[in-house]
Design an enzyme around this catalytic site. Structure first.
Site, mmCIF file in Angstrom:
data_model
loop_
_atom_site.group_PDB
_atom_site.id
_atom_site.type_symbol
_atom_site.label_atom_id
_atom_site.label_comp_id
_atom_site.label_asym_id
_atom_site.label_seq_id
_atom_site.Cartn_x
_atom_site.Cartn_y
_atom_site.Cartn_z
ATOM 1 N N HIS A 135 -3.319 -4.985 1.985
ATOM 2 C CA HIS A 135 -2.655 -5.156 3.289
ATOM 3 C C HIS A 135 -2.763 -6.595 3.792
ATOM 4 O O HIS A 135 -3.653 -6.881 4.609
ATOM 5 C CB HIS A 135 -3.358 -4.293 4.338
ATOM 6 C CG HIS A 135 -3.142 -2.833 4.220
ATOM 7 N ND1 HIS A 135 -2.137 -2.166 4.875
ATOM 8 C CD2 HIS A 135 -3.832 -1.898 3.544
ATOM 9 C CE1 HIS A 135 -2.201 -0.885 4.604
ATOM 10 N NE2 HIS A 135 -3.220 -0.685 3.796
ATOM 11 N N ARG B 171 -1.804 7.109 -6.561
ATOM 12 C CA ARG B 171 -2.243 7.183 -5.151
ATOM 13 C C ARG B 171 -3.752 7.356 -5.068
ATOM 14 O O ARG B 171 -4.328 8.086 -5.872
ATOM 15 C CB ARG B 171 -1.631 8.405 -4.468
ATOM 16 C CG ARG B 171 -0.361 8.147 -3.718
ATOM 17 C CD ARG B 171 0.110 9.435 -3.053
ATOM 18 N NE ARG B 171 -0.448 9.630 -1.741
ATOM 19 C CZ ARG B 171 -0.949 10.784 -1.306
ATOM 20 N NH1 ARG B 171 -1.009 11.845 -2.073
ATOM 21 N NH2 ARG B 171 -1.414 10.862 -0.082
ATOM 22 N N GLU C 113 -1.131 -7.892 6.004
ATOM 23 C CA GLU C 113 -0.803 -7.899 7.444
ATOM 24 C C GLU C 113 -2.016 -7.549 8.313
ATOM 25 O O GLU C 113 -1.948 -7.653 9.526
ATOM 26 C CB GLU C 113 0.367 -6.937 7.732
ATOM 27 C CG GLU C 113 0.047 -5.451 7.764
ATOM 28 C CD GLU C 113 -0.177 -4.818 6.394
ATOM 29 O OE1 GLU C 113 -0.306 -5.550 5.394
ATOM 30 O OE2 GLU C 113 -0.258 -3.580 6.338
ATOM 31 N N ILE D 109 -7.267 -0.147 1.613
ATOM 32 C CA ILE D 109 -7.610 1.061 2.379
ATOM 33 C C ILE D 109 -7.016 2.273 1.674
ATOM 34 O O ILE D 109 -5.794 2.431 1.638
ATOM 35 C CB ILE D 109 -7.059 0.983 3.825
ATOM 36 C CG1 ILE D 109 -7.568 -0.270 4.535
ATOM 37 C CG2 ILE D 109 -7.439 2.239 4.608
ATOM 38 C CD1 ILE D 109 -6.877 -0.553 5.857
ATOM 39 N N CYS E 290 0.830 -1.212 0.000
ATOM 40 C CA CYS E 290 0.000 0.000 0.000
ATOM 41 C C CYS E 290 0.869 1.269 0.000
ATOM 42 O O CYS E 290 1.486 1.559 -1.015
ATOM 43 C CB CYS E 290 -1.003 -0.059 1.147
ATOM 44 S SG CYS E 290 -2.448 0.948 0.813
HETATM 45 N N1 LIG Z 1 -3.478 2.080 3.341
HETATM 46 C C1 LIG Z 1 -2.518 2.807 2.858
HETATM 47 O O1 LIG Z 1 -1.327 2.524 3.007
HETATM 48 C C2 LIG Z 1 -2.987 4.035 2.162
HETATM 49 C C3 LIG Z 1 -1.922 4.753 1.352
HETATM 50 C C4 LIG Z 1 -2.201 6.234 1.362
HETATM 51 N N2 LIG Z 1 -3.370 6.549 0.604
HETATM 52 C C5 LIG Z 1 -0.964 6.966 0.836
HETATM 53 O O2 LIG Z 1 -1.040 7.706 -0.052
HETATM 54 O O3 LIG Z 1 0.079 6.781 1.361
#
Ligand SMILES: NC(=O)CC[C@H](N)C(=O)O
EC number: 3.5.1.2
Length: 235
Positions: free
Chosen positions: A214, A121, A216, A152, A92
């Site tokens: 994720h 992003r 984890e 997320i 992520c």
């Molecule tokens: N769950 C995440 O790691 C989100 C990443 C977050 N949107 C970023 O730009 O870093």
């Protein structure tokens, strides 16, 4: 699989985000594999980074990770680390940090340039900030047909940059960040998983791995076991 005389150390970048969860999962996965001893440590300093045979960069907020890495003087060391052959897995925000280009980045955001990918992003937009989906990873992880993935405010891999290296996108109003790292990953880039809508959410390039989701944050440690076997203990 190689058998090393010394213990293996896997580091988890612990500047911000879900590093504790990665440490737990890697420890559980390593214990269940019963190979040679594997230490899992949080990484915040250059000596800690130097002691690692592999590095995991967690999810969280990529702009915060970038800022803290700069302020603590770790950024240049991380750029050197990704330029080595050592395995690095970004999840992520960690995937964003590992990329060579980022669309929708913050103007002063720094990225490590370890993989020839452009990452968008927050690609899923406001209406779909977070979701969970069981995904079939059996094409690269044996028998894993229903891995519970958590996205997320997730990024996606919006472009493979191999053979199009100097290209930088100007198709949108969004800020595109380009890594200052001169490292060139020479391994072929493999797409490991693409969603039904075409979004690429898992890629591998030599010793580097990037995932939008994720692993984890679910109780399943099969993804971490696969990372240890395929990347950390690789031949
Ligand atoms: N769950 C995440 O790691 C989100 C990443 C977050 N949107 C970023 O730009 O870093």
């Amino acid at each position: 699989m190689i058998s090393r005389a010394n213990n293996i150390t896997i580091g988890v970048l612990a500047l911000q985000g879900a590093f504790a969860e990665h440490i737990d999962h890697l420890t559980t996965a390593a214990d269940s594999l019963q190979t040679q001893p594997i230490n899992v440590i949080p990484v915040r300093t250059p000596p800690e980074l130097d002691s690692c045979d592999a590095l995991v960069i967690p999810g969280g907020e990529s702009t915060a990770i970038s800022l803290i890495a700069e302020r603590t003087g770790l950024l240049a060391h991380l750029m050197d680390y990704v330029a080595s052959e050592k395995p690095v897995w970004g999840t992520c925000a960690g995937l964003i940090f590992l990329a060579k280009q980022v669309v929708n980045g913050k103007p002063n955001q720094q990225i490590l340039g370890g993989m020839d990918i452009q990452v968008h992003r927050n690609a899923f937009g406001r209406q779909l900030h977070s979701f969970e989906a069981p995904l079939d990873f059996s094409s690269f992880i044996k028998d894993v047909i229903d891995f519970p993935t958590v996205f997320i405010r997730a990024p996606v891999i919006s472009k493979i940059l191999e053979n199009a290296e100097s290209e930088s996108e100007s198709e949108s109003e969004l800020t595109t960040i380009i890594s200052n790292n001169t490292y060139k990953n020479k391994a072929p880039l493999q797409i490991l998983h693409q969603l039904e809508n075409g979004f690429i959410v898992a890629v591998k390039q030599g010793s580097k791995l990037g995932t939008s989701f994720h692993p984890e944050l679910v109780s399943d440690t099969r993804f971490h076991k696969w990372f240890i076997l395929e990347f950390v203990l690789r031949e």
